[in-house]
Design a protein around this motif. Structure first.
Motif, short mmCIF file in Angstrom:
data_model
loop_
_atom_site.label_atom_id
_atom_site.label_comp_id
_atom_site.label_asym_id
_atom_site.label_seq_id
_atom_site.Cartn_x
_atom_site.Cartn_y
_atom_site.Cartn_z
N ILE A 77 50.50 37.56 30.44
CA ILE A 77 51.13 38.18 31.64
C ILE A 77 51.18 37.70 33.03
O ILE A 77 50.18 36.13 33.24
CB ILE A 77 50.51 39.07 32.07
N HIS A 78 51.93 37.78 33.64
CA HIS A 78 51.90 37.02 35.56
C HIS A 78 50.47 36.16 35.84
O HIS A 78 50.11 36.94 35.59
CB HIS A 78 52.75 37.68 36.77
N PHE A 79 50.62 34.76 36.43
CA PHE A 79 48.91 34.17 37.29
C PHE A 79 49.60 33.94 37.94
O PHE A 79 50.14 33.61 38.17
CB PHE A 79 49.19 33.72 36.48
N ILE A 80 49.16 34.89 39.19
CA ILE A 80 49.23 34.53 41.03
C ILE A 80 47.62 33.63 40.40
O ILE A 80 46.50 35.09 40.89
CB ILE A 80 49.52 35.50 41.40
N THR A 81 47.66 33.02 41.81
CA THR A 81 46.05 32.32 41.86
C THR A 81 46.69 32.14 43.15
O THR A 81 47.85 31.05 44.05
CB THR A 81 45.87 31.14 40.99
N GLN A 109 51.19 44.66 34.40
CA GLN A 109 49.92 44.21 35.13
C GLN A 109 50.48 42.41 35.54
O GLN A 109 50.67 41.46 34.56
CB GLN A 109 49.32 44.36 34.70
N SER A 110 49.67 42.19 36.77
CA SER A 110 49.40 40.19 36.52
C SER A 110 48.25 40.30 36.69
O SER A 110 47.43 40.84 36.92
CB SER A 110 50.74 40.12 38.58
N ILE A 111 47.79 39.27 36.48
CA ILE A 111 46.71 38.52 37.01
C ILE A 111 46.24 37.91 38.15
O ILE A 111 47.38 36.40 38.68
CB ILE A 111 46.06 37.58 36.61
N LEU A 112 45.42 37.81 39.06
CA LEU A 112 45.58 37.77 40.32
C LEU A 112 44.22 37.36 40.05
O LEU A 112 42.98 37.44 40.53
CB LEU A 112 45.46 38.75 41.26
N PHE A 139 42.56 41.82 38.31
CA PHE A 139 41.45 40.99 39.52
C PHE A 139 40.46 39.82 38.90
O PHE A 139 39.68 40.59 38.11
CB PHE A 139 41.03 41.70 41.09
N ILE A 140 40.50 38.83 39.39
CA ILE A 140 39.61 37.79 38.37
C ILE A 140 39.18 37.10 39.95
O ILE A 140 40.57 36.30 40.82
CB ILE A 140 40.46 36.93 37.48
N GLY A 141 37.93 37.37 40.24
CA GLY A 141 36.98 36.14 40.89
C GLY A 141 36.46 34.89 41.01
O GLY A 141 36.05 35.29 39.37
#
Length: 455
Positions: A77-81, A109-112, A139-141
């Motif tokens: 899945i798409h990774f946005i950072t 879904q994307s990962i932010l 969401f990953i913080g």
């Protein structure tokens, strides 16, 4: 084709070793088996594909960003950072739009991923909430700070928190060995010659930071003549820090242990010796100051409450005047704590209370102890029957109970007979006597026990 391959190899040589060796599968991801081992939560999440938003909490360089990227790769899945240090509300909005567009285009879904998420203020953290709830992104913080203190409760309620452990020396060493033998991403083609002791030195010097360890290894091997690493190469990279890890001296953490045990054992001479050894080996003096604060609470406690203030003052002096005079202030605090009366009663009481709370149900706050700020709360009986201690003889509501009924006879703090705690113990004994002479009954006592009696 040979020219193209040569160009690619030359280009990759400019990528830092730590970036080239970033794990590409869970089998390469070390140090977090409590989360990624068989049957553990993060592995189960990847294997099942049923993901939830979460926070990764841990020290720098131990794999927070790496795990987020691994998850993106495994789930395709798409990774946005975003970095909270560099980003603002505009960047957050842009990331949300990118996630929405990706969902439209791919149906996925994307990962932010937000690095240093604790740097965002409340309004910035709140901006994520509706998009986490509607599934715009996973969401990953990542944070190096305690989420309970640095993140909004609203965000924490929507994201689980996973604590990453500091990798052991063996964990770090295994990564270094992998980098030395990997011929595609690592240094394997060079056949680097480095003895096992030097690998231990580098692994310990990294202090649990895998990225730092790989950086050390890369610089050391760049300095090595004929790809043979020698002691001078290690010293050139680690500087004075090499002494603390040298095989002619003690391991840094053994010295810290010896220092702590000398203070606990009331040996000012031993404490000063190990402090000098650590400073001579390049230890940050404030590390020692922090350890003194822990000792003041754990090993001295209420036997001499001034110990904590002395340790804090020494830290403050160091910050104000610098190492030369500041080191003497820390030495003064070290001697004071070593000579102070010792008690671990508070430490043991707190541990017992935490164990009980973790193992027992969440008992309700008794009505008489509840807050009653509104008429509704008062009508529900909140605060009813509360006895204001200052209105009682000796400012003590004899016989009153401040624990839930189910644990009303529990005793946690048991003062020692040393230092100020001897006085505290005498007072607590007198207070229990007042309780036993009181006619006040808050709850029925199990087995007819008197309040304050030992179980």
């Amino acid at each position: 084709m040979m020219d193209l391959f040569s160009d690619q190899e030359t280009e990759s040589s400019f990528i830092p070793l730590a970036a080239r060796m970033r794990p590409q599968s869970l089998s390469e991801y070390v140090g977090q088996t409590h989360l990624t081992g068989d049957g553990k939560p993060l592995r189960k999440m990847i294997e099942s594909g049923r993901c939830h938003s979460f926070i990764l909490w841990g020290n720098p360089g131990i794999g927070k960003t790496t795990f987020a990227q691994l998850l993106s790769h495994q789930l395709d899945i798409h990774f946005i950072t975003l970095s909270a240090v560099m980003s603002g509300v505009k960047d957050i909005r842009s990331a949300v739009e990118r996630a929405k567009q990706n969902t439209v285009l791919t149906g996925k879904q994307s990962i932010l991923f937000i690095d240093e998420v604790h740097r965002f203020n409340k309004s910035q953290q709140d901006a994520f909430l509706p998009h986490i709830e509607d599934g715009t992104f996973l969401f990953i913080g990542a944070t190096t700070e305690n989420p309970s203190f640095e993140l909004n409760s609203a965000l924490l309620s929507r994201a689980r928190v996973y604590r990453l452990k500091t990798p052991t020396v063996d964990d770090v060493k295994s990564v270094l060995l992998h980098a030395l033998t990997d011929e595609v991403r690592g240094l394997g083609k060079r056949r680097i010659q480095i003895n096992d002791h030097y690998l231990d030195v580098l692994a310990r010097a990294a202090d649990g930071d895998i990225r730092r360890a790989l950086n050390f290894l890369e610089i050391v091997t760049d300095l090595a003549e004929n790809d043979q690493v020698d002691e001078q190469n290690i010293k050139d990279v680690l500087g004075g820090s090499f002494r603390r890890y040298d095989n002619k001296g003690d391991v840094f953490y053994d010295q810290i242990s010896a220092f702590h045990k000398s203070v606990r054992g009331s040996s000012p001479d031993g404490a000063l010796y190990w402090m000098a050894r650590m400073l001579d080996g390049g230890c940050d003096p404030l590390y020692i100051a922090r350890r003194l604060l822990a000792i003041a609470s754990e090993d001295i406690g209420n036997a001499d409450p001034r110990a904590m203030q002395v340790a804090l003052t020494a830290w403050d002096v160091f910050e104000r005047v610098g190492p030369s005079e500041g080191n003497r202030a820390i030495a003064q605090a070290t001697v004071y704590l070593a000579c102070a009366p010792k008690s671990n009663s508070v430490y043991e009481a707190f541990k017992k209370a935490m164990r009980d709370v973790a193992s027992q149900p969440s008992y309700d706050v008794p009505n008489h102890l509840r807050n009653a700020p509104t008429s509704l709360a008062k009508n529900m009986g909140h605060g009813e029957g509360y006895r204001y201690a200052h209105s009682e003889p000796y400012a003590y509501a004899a016989g009153e109970v401040y624990l839930p009924e189910e644990v009303q006879t529990e005793t946690y703090y048991q003062p020692s007979d040393r230092g100020l705690e001897k006085k505290i113990k005498e007072k607590m004994t007198w207070l229990k006597m007042q309780d036993n002479q009181s006619n006040h009954v808050r709850y029925p006592m199990p087995g007819g026990a008197l309040y304050g009696d030992d179980e």
